[in-house]
Design a protein around this motif. Structure first.
Motif, short mmCIF file in Angstrom:
data_model
loop_
_atom_site.label_atom_id
_atom_site.label_comp_id
_atom_site.label_asym_id
_atom_site.label_seq_id
_atom_site.Cartn_x
_atom_site.Cartn_y
_atom_site.Cartn_z
N MET A 32 11.68 -17.08 5.21
CA MET A 32 11.18 -15.70 5.17
C MET A 32 9.78 -15.66 5.79
SD MET A 32 12.34 -12.85 4.02
CE MET A 32 11.82 -11.25 3.53
N MET A 33 9.59 -14.73 6.68
CA MET A 33 8.30 -14.65 7.36
C MET A 33 7.25 -13.95 6.49
SD MET A 33 7.66 -11.95 10.42
CE MET A 33 9.29 -11.38 10.69
N TYR A 34 6.01 -14.40 6.63
CA TYR A 34 4.91 -13.76 5.92
C TYR A 34 4.43 -12.55 6.72
CZ TYR A 34 0.18 -12.67 4.48
OH TYR A 34 -0.93 -12.00 4.08
N ILE A 35 4.26 -11.43 6.03
CA ILE A 35 3.67 -10.25 6.65
C ILE A 35 2.82 -9.54 5.60
CG2 ILE A 35 5.68 -8.80 6.17
CD1 ILE A 35 4.93 -7.26 8.80
N SER A 36 1.72 -9.01 6.05
CA SER A 36 0.86 -8.18 5.20
C SER A 36 0.58 -6.89 5.96
CB SER A 36 -0.45 -8.91 4.89
OG SER A 36 -1.37 -8.00 4.31
N ILE A 37 0.85 -5.78 5.31
CA ILE A 37 0.59 -4.47 5.91
C ILE A 37 -0.40 -3.75 5.00
CG2 ILE A 37 1.58 -2.27 6.65
CD1 ILE A 37 4.33 -3.96 6.67
N LYS A 38 -1.55 -3.42 5.55
CA LYS A 38 -2.56 -2.71 4.78
C LYS A 38 -2.86 -1.39 5.46
CE LYS A 38 -4.77 -6.90 3.11
NZ LYS A 38 -5.94 -7.75 3.12
N VAL A 39 -2.86 -0.34 4.67
CA VAL A 39 -3.16 0.99 5.19
C VAL A 39 -4.41 1.49 4.47
CG1 VAL A 39 -2.30 3.33 5.51
CG2 VAL A 39 -0.71 1.41 5.54
N ARG A 40 -5.30 2.11 5.23
CA ARG A 40 -6.53 2.64 4.65
C ARG A 40 -6.80 4.02 5.26
NH1 ARG A 40 -11.93 3.02 5.54
NH2 ARG A 40 -13.31 2.48 3.82
N ALA A 41 -7.20 4.94 4.42
CA ALA A 41 -7.59 6.27 4.90
C ALA A 41 -8.73 6.77 4.04
CB ALA A 41 -6.41 7.23 4.84
N GLU A 42 -9.69 7.36 4.70
CA GLU A 42 -10.84 7.93 4.03
C GLU A 42 -10.60 9.43 3.86
OE1 GLU A 42 -15.27 8.69 5.52
OE2 GLU A 42 -14.65 6.58 5.64
N VAL A 43 -10.86 9.93 2.66
CA VAL A 43 -10.60 11.34 2.36
C VAL A 43 -11.90 11.95 1.84
CG1 VAL A 43 -9.15 12.92 1.03
CG2 VAL A 43 -8.27 10.66 1.63
N LYS A 44 -12.28 13.07 2.44
CA LYS A 44 -13.46 13.77 1.93
C LYS A 44 -13.08 14.50 0.66
CE LYS A 44 -15.82 14.31 6.31
NZ LYS A 44 -14.98 14.28 7.48
N LYS A 45 -14.07 14.75 -0.20
CA LYS A 45 -13.80 15.43 -1.48
C LYS A 45 -13.20 16.82 -1.28
CE LYS A 45 -16.28 12.61 -4.40
NZ LYS A 45 -16.14 12.09 -5.67
N THR A 46 -13.46 17.43 -0.13
CA THR A 46 -12.94 18.77 0.14
C THR A 46 -11.49 18.76 0.63
OG1 THR A 46 -13.85 18.61 2.37
CG2 THR A 46 -15.21 19.72 0.70
N GLU A 47 -10.97 17.56 0.93
CA GLU A 47 -9.61 17.44 1.44
C GLU A 47 -8.61 17.26 0.32
OE1 GLU A 47 -9.10 15.09 5.25
OE2 GLU A 47 -10.97 14.28 4.46
N ASP A 48 -7.36 17.53 0.64
CA ASP A 48 -6.26 17.38 -0.31
C ASP A 48 -5.70 15.96 -0.21
OD1 ASP A 48 -3.83 17.42 -1.70
OD2 ASP A 48 -3.41 19.49 -1.12
N LEU A 49 -5.92 15.17 -1.25
CA LEU A 49 -5.46 13.78 -1.30
C LEU A 49 -3.95 13.68 -1.07
CD1 LEU A 49 -6.60 10.88 -2.05
CD2 LEU A 49 -5.65 11.31 -4.30
N ASP A 50 -3.18 14.58 -1.67
CA ASP A 50 -1.72 14.54 -1.53
C ASP A 50 -1.27 14.75 -0.09
OD1 ASP A 50 -1.24 13.94 -4.19
OD2 ASP A 50 -1.14 16.05 -4.78
N LYS A 51 -2.00 15.56 0.66
CA LYS A 51 -1.65 15.78 2.07
C LYS A 51 -1.87 14.52 2.89
CE LYS A 51 -2.12 20.76 2.52
NZ LYS A 51 -2.82 21.86 3.17
N VAL A 52 -2.93 13.80 2.57
CA VAL A 52 -3.19 12.55 3.29
C VAL A 52 -2.13 11.51 2.92
CG1 VAL A 52 -4.86 10.71 3.73
CG2 VAL A 52 -5.66 13.06 3.40
N LEU A 53 -1.76 11.43 1.65
CA LEU A 53 -0.69 10.52 1.24
C LEU A 53 0.63 10.89 1.91
CD1 LEU A 53 -1.53 10.00 -2.53
CD2 LEU A 53 -1.43 8.21 -0.77
N PHE A 54 0.89 12.20 2.06
CA PHE A 54 2.10 12.65 2.74
C PHE A 54 2.07 12.19 4.21
CE2 PHE A 54 4.43 15.80 5.27
CZ PHE A 54 5.68 15.71 4.68
N ALA A 55 0.92 12.34 4.86
CA ALA A 55 0.80 11.90 6.26
C ALA A 55 1.08 10.41 6.37
CB ALA A 55 -0.60 12.23 6.79
#
Length: 150
Positions: free
Chosen positions: A1-24
């Motif tokens: 089995m091959m090793y893989i690591s996938i990391k995702v990072r997103a910065e969200v301003k307090k005025t933004e909708d966290l759920d919309k960024v998670l949806f994206a």
């Protein structure tokens, strides 16, 4: 089995909708709610997702083909590669609309969705994600199962 690591990072301003960024993000990669970490840093909220499942990249794989951007994404992944790690910076608004658009600091209003892929078999993963092309058409298409067995 091959090793893989996938990391995702997103910065969200307090005025933004966290759920919309998670949806994206969910339009780009498949993840389990347990993989999501949200932390506050002053005026910013940082979303971090980490998985070791190659299947998480299937939505990204499909969108790259849907939007016919294999060459552009391949170029970005190659430019951002250091050894066995590469990073892709994607436009959040496009991701929200189920499209792939490379992040441009000059024109994008929001910070990018950052996807970091690390593996000792990175070349094979990239051959699956963004295979070599001729006139924009893939020269071959690997199956995800081809990766799991390598």
């Amino acid at each position: 089995m091959m090793y893989i690591s996938i990391k995702v990072r997103a910065e969200v301003k307090k005025t933004e909708d966290l759920d919309k960024v998670l949806f994206a993000i969910s339009n780009l990669i498949t993840f389990d709610k347990n993989d999501v970490k949200v932390k506050e840093e002053g005026e910013r909220i940082i979303i971090q997702i980490e998985t070791k499942n190659i299947n998480a990249l299937e939505p990204l794989h499909n969108l790259i083909r849907q939007d016919r951007v294999i060459d552009a994404v391949a170029k970005a992944l190659k430019r951002n590669r250091v050894g066995n790690i590469t990073t892709l910076y994607l436009n959040r608004e496009a991701a929200y609309m189920k499209h792939i658009n490379l992040y441009s600091p000059d024109s994008d209003l929001f910070q990018p969705i950052e996807i970091v892929i690390a593996s000792e078999n990175l070349d094979k993963i990239l051959d699956w994600l963004v295979p070599p092309t001729k006139e924009g058409k893939p020269l071959f298409e690997l199956k995800i199962d081809d990766l799991k067995n390598s």
